[in-house]
Design a protein around this motif. Structure first.
Motif, PDB file in Angstrom:
ATOM      1  N   LEU A 168      -9.681 -31.625  30.578  1.00 11.25           N
ATOM      2  CA  LEU A 168      -9.348 -30.294  31.382  1.00 11.25           C
ATOM      3  C   LEU A 168      -8.850 -29.341  30.170  1.00 11.25           C
ATOM      4  CD1 LEU A 168      -9.316 -28.646  33.887  1.00 11.25           C
ATOM      5  CD2 LEU A 168      -7.027 -29.339  34.329  1.00 11.25           C
ATOM      6  N   SER A 169      -7.637 -30.046  29.494  1.00  8.72           N
ATOM      7  CA  SER A 169      -7.158 -28.916  28.708  1.00  8.72           C
ATOM      8  C   SER A 169      -7.254 -29.425  27.161  1.00  8.72           C
ATOM      9  CB  SER A 169      -5.653 -28.840  28.712  1.00  8.72           C
ATOM     10  OG  SER A 169      -4.976 -30.117  28.652  1.00  8.72           O
ATOM     11  N   GLY A 170      -7.273 -30.966  26.819  1.00  5.82           N
ATOM     12  CA  GLY A 170      -7.617 -31.384  25.493  1.00  5.82           C
ATOM     13  C   GLY A 170      -9.008 -30.532  24.940  1.00  5.82           C
ATOM     14  N   SER A 171     -10.103 -30.629  25.951  1.00  5.57           N
ATOM     15  CA  SER A 171     -11.367 -30.221  25.683  1.00  5.57           C
ATOM     16  C   SER A 171     -11.355 -28.760  25.837  1.00  5.57           C
ATOM     17  CB  SER A 171     -12.393 -31.010  26.186  1.00  5.57           C
ATOM     18  OG  SER A 171     -12.409 -32.526  25.724  1.00  5.57           O
ATOM     19  N   GLY A 172     -10.539 -28.361  26.705  1.00  3.48           N
ATOM     20  CA  GLY A 172     -10.752 -26.729  27.487  1.00  3.48           C
ATOM     21  C   GLY A 172     -11.060 -25.799  26.543  1.00  3.48           C
ATOM     22  N   PRO A 173     -10.257 -25.751  25.349  1.00  2.18           N
ATOM     23  CA  PRO A 173     -10.768 -24.642  24.661  1.00  2.18           C
ATOM     24  C   PRO A 173     -12.216 -24.471  24.339  1.00  2.18           C
ATOM     25  CG  PRO A 173      -8.742 -25.560  23.936  1.00  2.18           C
ATOM     26  CD  PRO A 173      -9.122 -26.406  24.819  1.00  2.18           C
ATOM     27  N   ALA A 174     -12.873 -25.552  24.406  1.00  2.00           N
ATOM     28  CA  ALA A 174     -14.388 -25.673  23.853  1.00  2.00           C
ATOM     29  C   ALA A 174     -14.948 -24.925  24.883  1.00  2.00           C
ATOM     30  CB  ALA A 174     -14.745 -26.562  23.493  1.00  2.00           C
ATOM     31  N   TYR A 175     -14.609 -25.126  26.082  1.00  2.00           N
ATOM     32  CA  TYR A 175     -15.419 -24.522  27.327  1.00  2.00           C
ATOM     33  C   TYR A 175     -15.306 -22.941  27.277  1.00  2.00           C
ATOM     34  CZ  TYR A 175     -14.223 -29.514  28.836  1.00  2.00           C
ATOM     35  OH  TYR A 175     -14.107 -30.585  28.913  1.00  2.00           O
ATOM     36  N   PHE A 176     -13.897 -22.493  27.286  1.00  6.99           N
ATOM     37  CA  PHE A 176     -13.982 -21.195  27.270  1.00  6.99           C
ATOM     38  C   PHE A 176     -14.483 -20.225  25.827  1.00  6.99           C
ATOM     39  CE2 PHE A 176     -10.049 -22.518  29.543  1.00  6.99           C
ATOM     40  CZ  PHE A 176     -10.218 -21.564  30.587  1.00  6.99           C
ATOM     41  N   TYR A 177     -14.712 -21.177  24.683  1.00  8.00           N
ATOM     42  CA  TYR A 177     -15.445 -20.555  23.638  1.00  8.00           C
ATOM     43  C   TYR A 177     -16.825 -20.392  24.092  1.00  8.00           C
ATOM     44  CZ  TYR A 177     -11.097 -21.661  21.148  1.00  8.00           C
ATOM     45  OH  TYR A 177      -9.707 -21.786  20.624  1.00  8.00           O
ATOM     46  N   LEU A 178     -17.329 -21.528  24.786  1.00 10.83           N
ATOM     47  CA  LEU A 178     -18.929 -21.427  24.945  1.00 10.83           C
ATOM     48  C   LEU A 178     -18.995 -20.339  26.088  1.00 10.83           C
ATOM     49  CD1 LEU A 178     -21.654 -22.837  25.124  1.00 10.83           C
ATOM     50  CD2 LEU A 178     -20.862 -24.360  26.819  1.00 10.83           C
ATOM     51  N   LEU A 179     -18.256 -20.311  26.884  1.00  8.05           N
ATOM     52  CA  LEU A 179     -18.333 -18.997  27.799  1.00  8.05           C
ATOM     53  C   LEU A 179     -18.281 -17.671  27.207  1.00  8.05           C
ATOM     54  CD1 LEU A 179     -18.618 -18.126  30.806  1.00  8.05           C
ATOM     55  CD2 LEU A 179     -15.850 -18.035  31.034  1.00  8.05           C
ATOM     56  N   VAL A 180     -17.313 -17.467  26.327  1.00  9.40           N
ATOM     57  CA  VAL A 180     -17.156 -16.179  25.591  1.00  9.40           C
ATOM     58  C   VAL A 180     -18.423 -16.025  24.664  1.00  9.40           C
ATOM     59  CG1 VAL A 180     -15.700 -15.100  23.752  1.00  9.40           C
ATOM     60  CG2 VAL A 180     -14.648 -16.140  25.561  1.00  9.40           C
ATOM     61  N   GLU A 181     -18.767 -17.019  24.074  1.00  7.92           N
ATOM     62  CA  GLU A 181     -20.115 -16.877  23.315  1.00  7.92           C
ATOM     63  C   GLU A 181     -21.267 -16.621  24.084  1.00  7.92           C
ATOM     64  OE1 GLU A 181     -23.350 -19.943  20.798  1.00  7.92           O
ATOM     65  OE2 GLU A 181     -21.408 -20.598  21.467  1.00  7.92           O
ATOM     66  N   VAL A 245     -22.966 -22.724  38.536  1.00  6.21           N
ATOM     67  CA  VAL A 245     -22.043 -22.674  37.224  1.00  6.21           C
ATOM     68  C   VAL A 245     -20.815 -23.571  37.593  1.00  6.21           C
ATOM     69  CG1 VAL A 245     -20.178 -21.325  36.091  1.00  6.21           C
ATOM     70  CG2 VAL A 245     -22.548 -20.561  36.469  1.00  6.21           C
ATOM     71  N   ARG A 246     -20.327 -23.501  38.966  1.00  2.00           N
ATOM     72  CA  ARG A 246     -19.039 -24.298  39.491  1.00  2.00           C
ATOM     73  C   ARG A 246     -19.551 -25.853  39.427  1.00  2.00           C
ATOM     74  NH1 ARG A 246     -15.113 -22.175  42.790  1.00  2.00           N
ATOM     75  NH2 ARG A 246     -16.435 -20.388  43.396  1.00  2.00           N
ATOM     76  N   ALA A 247     -20.563 -26.143  39.858  1.00  2.00           N
ATOM     77  CA  ALA A 247     -20.912 -27.608  39.941  1.00  2.00           C
ATOM     78  C   ALA A 247     -21.209 -27.991  38.562  1.00  2.00           C
ATOM     79  CB  ALA A 247     -22.365 -27.640  40.645  1.00  2.00           C
ATOM     80  N   ALA A 248     -21.678 -27.420  37.573  1.00  2.00           N
ATOM     81  CA  ALA A 248     -21.798 -27.760  36.321  1.00  2.00           C
ATOM     82  C   ALA A 248     -20.394 -27.932  35.740  1.00  2.00           C
ATOM     83  CB  ALA A 248     -22.507 -26.552  35.444  1.00  2.00           C
ATOM     84  N   LEU A 249     -19.262 -27.086  35.753  1.00  2.00           N
ATOM     85  CA  LEU A 249     -18.022 -27.343  35.297  1.00  2.00           C
ATOM     86  C   LEU A 249     -17.413 -28.584  35.773  1.00  2.00           C
ATOM     87  CD1 LEU A 249     -16.460 -23.669  35.193  1.00  2.00           C
ATOM     88  CD2 LEU A 249     -17.027 -25.057  33.453  1.00  2.00           C
ATOM     89  N   LEU A 250     -17.682 -28.814  36.972  1.00  2.00           N
ATOM     90  CA  LEU A 250     -17.111 -30.088  37.861  1.00  2.00           C
ATOM     91  C   LEU A 250     -17.810 -31.455  37.112  1.00  2.00           C
ATOM     92  CD1 LEU A 250     -17.041 -29.115  41.272  1.00  2.00           C
ATOM     93  CD2 LEU A 250     -15.160 -29.546  39.994  1.00  2.00           C
ATOM     94  N   ALA A 251     -19.049 -31.232  36.727  1.00  2.00           N
ATOM     95  CA  ALA A 251     -19.857 -32.302  36.299  1.00  2.00           C
ATOM     96  C   ALA A 251     -19.438 -32.513  34.676  1.00  2.00           C
ATOM     97  CB  ALA A 251     -21.153 -32.185  36.357  1.00  2.00           C
ATOM     98  N   ALA A 252     -19.168 -31.527  34.119  1.00  2.00           N
ATOM     99  CA  ALA A 252     -18.817 -31.504  32.745  1.00  2.00           C
ATOM    100  C   ALA A 252     -17.424 -32.070  32.529  1.00  2.00           C
ATOM    101  CB  ALA A 252     -18.811 -30.052  32.122  1.00  2.00           C
TER     102      ALA A 252
END
Length: 268
Positions: A168-181, A245-252
């Motif tokens: 959730l938080s260790g890898s979390g920044p990468a998810y936000f960067y991908l969303l912003v990108e 998108v919600r299901a993809a986040l859960l799976a990720a």
């Protein structure tokens, strides 16, 4: 003030070093080790700390912050095991490795605290989760918290939750960067210059995060406040839901958690 040795000073280890310095710990009370001599020399020049070998670090430091790659941790512990006193505090930043991994390779009773932080430590906005191993006391947890508070926020969690924290938080920044990108690319598609799209999305992300932190409101309420009936926002949200998108986040996040478990199993 205790001497801290950061063993394996890669990206995460360097975050710890810079955070300790910003918190006021003298450079003379920080030791670093690195696999490559030139990396150690670079850290010594940049921060004024002393670069030493692993055995010297173990001998001279009061706290060992181990930040090597998980696959290298076993070899490191084999190297230093005979020199580690049973009462020396071990702070592990090795993603995926449980405290039992260290307990099996260190003297009986050695206190180990498991830590998962993230890269926003670079701007003192990290989220750091701290867990006690079997022999770590409340005092050991407090020492670890003091080490990481300068990097942002800290939270204590049971060690059984650390794989979820990693996802959730260790890898979390990468998810936000991908969303912003993706949102910047969408802005360009809609006709905005890249720099304008970048500024719009980054500031929107900052403002939204501050509102989430400071308002005390559930994210659903904050989202609903932006979502007018038959308006632009609900049209966009409908498409996000249609595309899963919600299901993809859960799976990720489940995939990240499972990978953390695999790392632990492979290193056992």
């Amino acid at each position: 003030m205790s001497v801290v040795a950061v063993i394996g000073t890669g990206k995460i280890g360097e975050l710890v070093v810079s955070g300790l310095l910003r918190a006021g710990r003298p450079a003379g009370q920080i030791l670093v080790t690195a696999r490559r001599p030139e990396r150690g020399a670079e850290l010594a020049e940049r921060y004024g700390v002393r670069s030493v070998d692993n055995i010297t670090a173990v001998t001279e430091a009061d706290i060992l912050a181990i930040a090597v790659k998980p696959q290298d941790a076993g070899t490191l512990l084999d190297e230093i095991r005979a020199k580690v006193p049973a009462d020396k505090l071990i702070v592990s930043l090795c993603a995926g490795l449980p405290t039992s991994f260290f307990a099996a390779r260190l003297p009986e009773g050695a206190p180990v605290v498991r830590v998962m932080t993230n890269t926003p430590a670079l701007v003192d906005e990290a989220m750091t989760a701290i867990s006690a191993g079997p022999h770590a006391t409340a005092e050991h947890l407090a020492i670890a918290e003091e080490m990481f508070k300068p990097l942002g926020s800290t939270i204590r969690v049971p060690e059984s939750q650390q794989d979820a924290v990693t996802a959730l938080s260790g890898s979390g920044p990468a998810y936000f960067y991908l969303l912003v990108e993706a949102m910047i690319d969408a802005g360009i598609l809609l006709g905005l210059p890249r720099q304008v799209a970048h500024e719009l999305i980054v500031q929107t992300a900052i403002g939204s995060a501050v509102m989430l932190r400071d308002s005390g409101e559930h994210p659903v309420k904050l989202r609903e406040a932006v979502t007018s009936p038959a308006g632009t926002t609900i049209s966009a949200i409908r498409e996000l839901e249609n595309h899963g998108v919600r299901a993809a986040l859960l799976a990720a996040l489940e995939a990240a958690r499972d990978r953390a478990r695999e790392i632990a199993a492979q290193s056992a």
